[in-house]
Enzyme design. Structure first.
Site, PDB file in Angstrom:
ATOM      1  N   CYS A 112      38.956  36.657  40.803  1.00 41.18           N
ATOM      2  CA  CYS A 112      38.075  37.254  39.778  1.00 41.18           C
ATOM      3  C   CYS A 112      37.968  36.332  38.562  1.00 41.18           C
ATOM      4  CB  CYS A 112      38.544  38.673  39.433  1.00 41.18           C
ATOM      5  SG  CYS A 112      37.242  39.636  38.619  1.00 41.18           S
ATOM      6  N   HIS A 215      38.847  41.204  44.623  1.00 37.24           N
ATOM      7  CA  HIS A 215      40.275  41.416  44.341  1.00 37.24           C
ATOM      8  C   HIS A 215      41.045  41.667  45.639  1.00 37.24           C
ATOM      9  CE1 HIS A 215      40.689  41.487  39.933  1.00 37.24           C
ATOM     10  NE2 HIS A 215      39.422  41.873  39.937  1.00 37.24           N
ATOM     11  N   GLU A 217      44.079  41.310  46.239  1.00 33.81           N
ATOM     12  CA  GLU A 217      45.421  41.893  46.012  1.00 33.81           C
ATOM     13  C   GLU A 217      45.389  43.420  46.049  1.00 33.81           C
ATOM     14  OE1 GLU A 217      43.488  40.839  43.715  1.00 33.81           O
ATOM     15  OE2 GLU A 217      43.648  42.175  41.976  1.00 33.81           O
TER      16      GLU A 217
END
Ligand code: MN
Length: 237
Positions: A112, A215, A217
């Site tokens: 990001c 994202h 994660e």
């Protein structure tokens, strides 16, 4: 120097550079721990020698997301009215870590804000605000209401390193960004786009650097394989 019997890859993750507390979202450290790596959080510092030593201890760098927009002056622009908060101390700190990690030829994954830091550092530019600068684009990229699940697809370029890492042509990704890569930095190439053409990943085999606009994660949880693999593979080059 790294001990010869070191088992786990050590991945630096910079402090989010808030005013009072050294912090990093646990999603990032959990994603690294999930694939057996050791995240090392680096507190904000302008000490070049401390940064050099931290990078010597490590095998890679994860540049995380965050609320701060990269200072437009770093790519030769004045801020548009819709720019988000800018944190020049954070810009300087992350760029110093990135420069040293690249100098020591270790891999970097930017997420990001991280892809934006990377692209600007290597000489590219950003859309400062997608909704006002590309109003005819039909995908809503600012979807904080669904951080944990896919909200739009990306097409992964068949010849890209990212494609080799993930082994898929398309993926459904989350999207919580109002900025994006505009002109890709020299030595970098587009690795993925959304259907409206917005750049969702860039890479440079020359520098072992990969950036993604989504994202992973937050997606590398539960029974996920694809984004878990991204964390496992991104630091293996
Ligand atoms: Mn997006």
């Amino acid at each position: 120097m790294k001990p010869a019997d070191s088992q786990r890859l050590c991945i630096l993750v910079p402090d989010s550079c808030g005013p009072d507390v050294t912090s990093i979202g646990r999603n990032y450290t959990n994603a690294l721990l999930r694939v057996g790596y050791l995240p090392l959080v680096v507190p904000l510092t302008d000490d070049a020698e401390a940064i050099r030593q931290a990078v010597m201890l490590a095998d890679g760098l994860l540049l995380p997301g965050g609320e701060d927009d990269v200072a437009p002056a770093l790519y030769g622009e004045s801020p548009v009215p819709e720019i988000g908060p800018v944190n020049e101390v954070r810009d300087r700190f992350e760029r110093a870590l990135l420069a040293e990690m690249v100098r020591q030829h270790n891999p970097v994954l930017g997420i990001c804000r991280g892809i934006q830091v990377i692209n600007v550092f290597f000489g590219g530019t950003l859309w400062q605000d997608l909704p006002t600068q590309l109003p005819h684009y039909d995908i809503e990229h600012q979807r904080p209401d669904q951080k944990w699940s896919g909200v739009h697809d990306i097409q992964i370029l068949p010849q890209s390193h990212l494609h080799a890492l993930l082994g898929v042509d398309t993926a459904s990704v989350n999207s919580t960004h109002h900025q994006a890569v505009r002109e890709v930095a020299p030595d970098f190439q587009v690795a993925a786009r959304s259907a409206d053409g917005v750049i969702e990943a860039i890479e440079s085999p020359l520098h072992a650097v990969l950036g993604v606009q989504f994202h992973p994660e937050r997606l590398a949880t539960g029974d996920d394989i694809i984004f878990t693999n991204l964390f496992r593979q991104a630091f293996q080059r």
